[in-house]
Write a protein that holds these residues in place. Structure first.
Motif, mmCIF file in Angstrom:
data_model
loop_
_atom_site.group_PDB
_atom_site.id
_atom_site.type_symbol
_atom_site.label_atom_id
_atom_site.label_comp_id
_atom_site.label_asym_id
_atom_site.label_seq_id
_atom_site.Cartn_x
_atom_site.Cartn_y
_atom_site.Cartn_z
ATOM 1 N N PRO A 72 87.595 135.414 38.349
ATOM 2 C CA PRO A 72 86.286 135.647 38.834
ATOM 3 C C PRO A 72 86.086 137.081 39.036
ATOM 4 O O PRO A 72 86.894 137.918 39.565
ATOM 5 N N THR A 73 84.812 137.492 39.087
ATOM 6 C CA THR A 73 84.337 138.798 39.402
ATOM 7 C C THR A 73 83.131 138.667 40.463
ATOM 8 O O THR A 73 82.417 137.623 40.043
ATOM 9 N N PRO A 74 82.630 139.348 41.422
ATOM 10 C CA PRO A 74 83.423 140.448 41.926
ATOM 11 C C PRO A 74 84.569 140.185 42.666
ATOM 12 O O PRO A 74 84.812 138.716 42.918
ATOM 13 N N ILE A 75 85.620 141.073 42.995
ATOM 14 C CA ILE A 75 86.579 140.675 43.954
ATOM 15 C C ILE A 75 86.399 140.760 45.324
ATOM 16 O O ILE A 75 85.677 141.934 45.668
ATOM 17 N N LYS A 76 86.345 139.635 45.880
ATOM 18 C CA LYS A 76 85.733 139.827 47.425
ATOM 19 C C LYS A 76 86.406 140.676 48.296
ATOM 20 O O LYS A 76 85.729 141.370 49.255
ATOM 21 N N ASN A 77 87.603 140.827 48.039
ATOM 22 C CA ASN A 77 88.400 141.748 49.400
ATOM 23 C C ASN A 77 88.709 142.837 48.794
ATOM 24 O O ASN A 77 89.601 143.479 49.209
#
Ligand code: HEC
Ligand code: HEC
Ligand code: HEC
Ligand code: HEC
Ligand code: HEC
Ligand code: HEC
Length: 491
Positions: A193-198
């Motif tokens: 998944p994108t965006p990378i949350k952190n």
């Protein structure tokens, strides 16, 4: 402890326990080294945690276990009366003892050395691009391939993904372990998944190399396209992108990089996980006031914890992993001569062959080949066309990971994805509808210096900007991506 073992500590004095002690000591020093690297390193590395807190302890406890096993074995012998409780006595005058001792010391030194080298090497390895991209081959293969084709191919993965600072480091560390386990168990999501949350804030990654005060000036970019007609007609747009301060359009004096000026704080709320729909935007001004813009259908207030402050990544979200659209890849191949423009319908046939959904790469290669060989039966260039199509496929499509341009929007422009028009669509207004987000006219972000199909067209430069004439056809306002999907064009 002392009373419990009184008289029994001698039971540790046997070769097995001594070996265990060496393993445990080596593991302890390895742990100390890793622990110190872990807390002192400027560029934290999530996998050091794995070595320090899992691998080293495993060896430490195995070594200790071996010590106890030697103790227990020895004690059993003693109780059975096989031996006396006596400490291990090494008599250097005895040839046998000398040999054993030599062998043991040699072994111990070699073991400690191998541990030391092993630990440092493993540490460097986990820092490397190879570890991120290759060892983790299955899941990261698409990102790595795109990365190797990107302007950041010489920047290490950890520079953008881990960086320095305790808070993100711990997050990355936990994440790293989680990912490693997911990879081993083969239960990671496809596509990733994108965006990378952190992801670390851009100030701590991008801005280490591209500091904002350095980013000024405008960019003259030429976009070469070929239409889906029989002759693959060229269509070129030459833009002056007003990235930095602009003297051309005094209203937009600050240019596109206005958003990253430290005095301009833009926060937004996205209603979908990929941040493609932005119904609420707030600009905080230097004087303490703020302006809120909403899209017409968004009435409520967003959850304050879901707000995001805009930074580099809200536009440059694919600096290292951009999956070109088939349309772009083929335009590029024709522009560089890799594909011969004189082959009839080559643009549209290649786009059509690439955009079919294939389950695996071998299947794609086979079907792309069958299809194009069918179309270009009598054309001597068929071989080359197939090879080009397969090459493009291997660089931009990853069916096993379900990764290609469709899964990863690029927010930098507005042709294939909403991008800038997520906010600059002319629809976001203040509550009284008196003001809309500025910078939403065709000339706000760029001026079209030249456009057209022939060299003569491209010589007609206009510093004020031409009106976009869109391949001589109608286009409806700002929703370019309604028709331009990156593959076949919807009309
Ligand atoms: C120039 C900075 C940079 C470098 C170098 C870099 N990345 Fe990324 N990476 C990013 C950004 C930015 C994103 C998208 C983040 C977002 O949208 O939240 C990303 C996303 C990802 C993702 C999540 C899926 C996706 O495509 O959005 C993976 C996996 C990844 N990168 C792996 C790697 C690997 C492996 C390397 C080294 C081979 C690497 N990255 C090097 C900046 C970088
Ligand atoms: C370790 C240094 C480093 C880091 C960190 C880094 N970059 Fe870069 N970046 C570079 C270099 C070097 C180039 C120039 C490459 C070239 O000229 O081909 C570049 C080029 C670029 C370009 C111009 C690309 C083009 O098409 O010409 C953009 C945009 C960019 N970087 C954005 C980012 C963003 C966004 C991040 C953070 C996610 C980032 N960079 C992180 C070193 C870095
Ligand atoms: C509002 C969107 C937006 C934001 C936010 C933004 N940029 Fe850009 N930037 C652009 C656009 C658009 C271009 C020019 C088009 C291109 O790269 O294709 C650009 C160009 C660049 C370039 C290339 C300059 C050159 O001379 O080649 C670099 C490097 C860059 N940006 C870095 C950054 C960094 C670092 C940040 C965060 C501090 C940032 N940008 C924030 C939109 C943005
Ligand atoms: C999250 C919403 C958002 C996104 C996405 C966004 N912008 Fe903006 N942008 C704003 C806001 C808000 C302003 C301030 C406008 C105002 O107050 O009237 C602004 C201002 C601008 C300005 C005017 C600067 C000036 O000198 O006044 C330009 C040019 C601009 N943006 C370009 C871009 C480009 C190019 C992109 C895409 C690469 C982009 N923006 C993406 C919200 C956004
Ligand atoms: C908010 C800023 C902004 C506005 C408003 C804007 N553009 Fe753009 N446009 C961009 C950026 C940024 C790019 C460059 C994208 C890139 O390099 O990836 C771009 C690229 C383009 C291109 C080149 C695309 C290509 O692949 O050839 C055309 C043509 C274009 N814009 C036309 C328009 C027209 C017509 C309008 C008005 C209806 C408009 N733009 C309004 C920011 C804007
Ligand atoms: C109603 C549908 C539609 C809309 C909306 C639309 N286009 Fe197009 N556009 C087309 C078609 C059809 C072609 C011709 C494609 C071909 O022959 O390959 C085209 C061709 C182009 C081309 C040259 C060929 C290519 O594939 O890149 C550019 C550049 C372009 N459009 C930019 C834009 C921009 C920028 C916008 C938004 C401001 C826009 N278009 C809006 C349908 C549309």
């Amino acid at each position: 402890m002392r009373s419990l073992f009184r008289g029994q500590t001698k039971l540790f004095q046997n070769w097995l326990s001594a070996s265990g002690a060496i393993v445990a000591t080596a593991a302890f020093f390895a742990f100390l080294f890793l622990f110190l690297t872990d807390i002192l390193a400027t560029h934290g590395n999530p996998y050091v945690g794995l070595l320090a807190y899992i691998v080293a302890p495993v060896f430490f406890f195995s070594g200790s276990g071996l010590m106890w096993y030697g103790f227990w074995l020895h004690r059993r012998h003693v109780y059975k009366g096989d031996a006396n409780v006596h400490p291990l006595i090494i008599d250097l005058t005895r040839v046998r003892d000398r040999r054993i001792l030599q062998f043991f010391m040699g072994g111990a030194v070699a073991f400690l050395l191998v541990t030391a080298i092993g630990v440092t090497e493993t540490y460097h390895y986990t820092e490397s691009t190879g570890f991120c991209g290759e060892t983790c081959h299955g899941p990261m293969h698409p990102e790595r391939t795109a990365y190797l084709n990107s302007p950041h191919a010489r920047v290490g993965c950890v520079e953008c993904h881990v960086g320095s600072g305790a808070q993100y480091y711990v997050k990355a560390k936990l994440n790293g372990m989680h990912q490693l386990l997911a990879t081993i168990a083969n239960n990671y999501s496809r596509p990733i998944p994108t965006p990378i949350k952190n992801l670390r804030p851009a100030q701590e990654t991008c801005e280490q190399c591209h500091w904002p005060s350095k980013l000024s000036g405008n960019l003259d970019r030429t976009y070469r396209h070929f239409l889906s007609d029989q002759t693959n007609s060229p269509f070129t747009v030459r833009l002056l992108l007003l990235v930095g301060a602009s003297d051309i359009n005094p209203v937009m004096a600050n240019g596109i990089h206005w958003h990253i000026n430290i005095t301009n704080k833009v926060e937004y709320f996205a209603s979908d996980p990929q941040r493609q729909i932005i119904p609420w935007v707030r600009v905080s001004h230097a004087d303490g006031t703020s302006t809120v813009y909403r899209s017409p259908d968004f009435k409520g207030e967003p959850d304050p914890t879901q707000l995001r402050r805009m930074d580099c990544l809200d536009c440059h979200n694919r600096p290292a992993h951009r999956y070109s659209t088939p349309n772009e890849s083929i335009d590029q191949a024709i522009a560089t001569g890799a594909i011969d423009r004189s082959i009839p319908w080559v643009k549209s046939n290649l786009v059509a062959a690439l955009t079919v959904r294939y389950e695996t790469k071998p299947e794609a290669f086979q079907k792309i080949s069958d299809r194009l060989r069918g179309v270009y039966k009598d054309n001597p260039a068929a071989e080359k066309i197939v090879a080009q199509a397969q090459h493009i496929y291997s660089q931009t499509f990853f069916p096993e990971m379900k990764a290609d341009w469709r899964a990863y929007p690029d927010n930098k422009g507005h042709k294939e994805w909403p991008g800038c028009f997520r906010c600059h669509d002319g629809q976001h207004t203040t509550a009284d509808a008196k003001r809309k987000i500025g910078g939403s006219e065709c000339n706000s972000c760029h001026v079209i210096l030249a456009q057209g199909s022939t060299p003569e067209d491209l010589k007609k430069l206009n510093s004020e900007g031409h009106t976009f004439f869109h391949v001589d056809a109608e286009y409806s306002d700002l929703s370019c991506n309604n028709c331009h999907t990156g593959g076949q064009i919807k009309e």
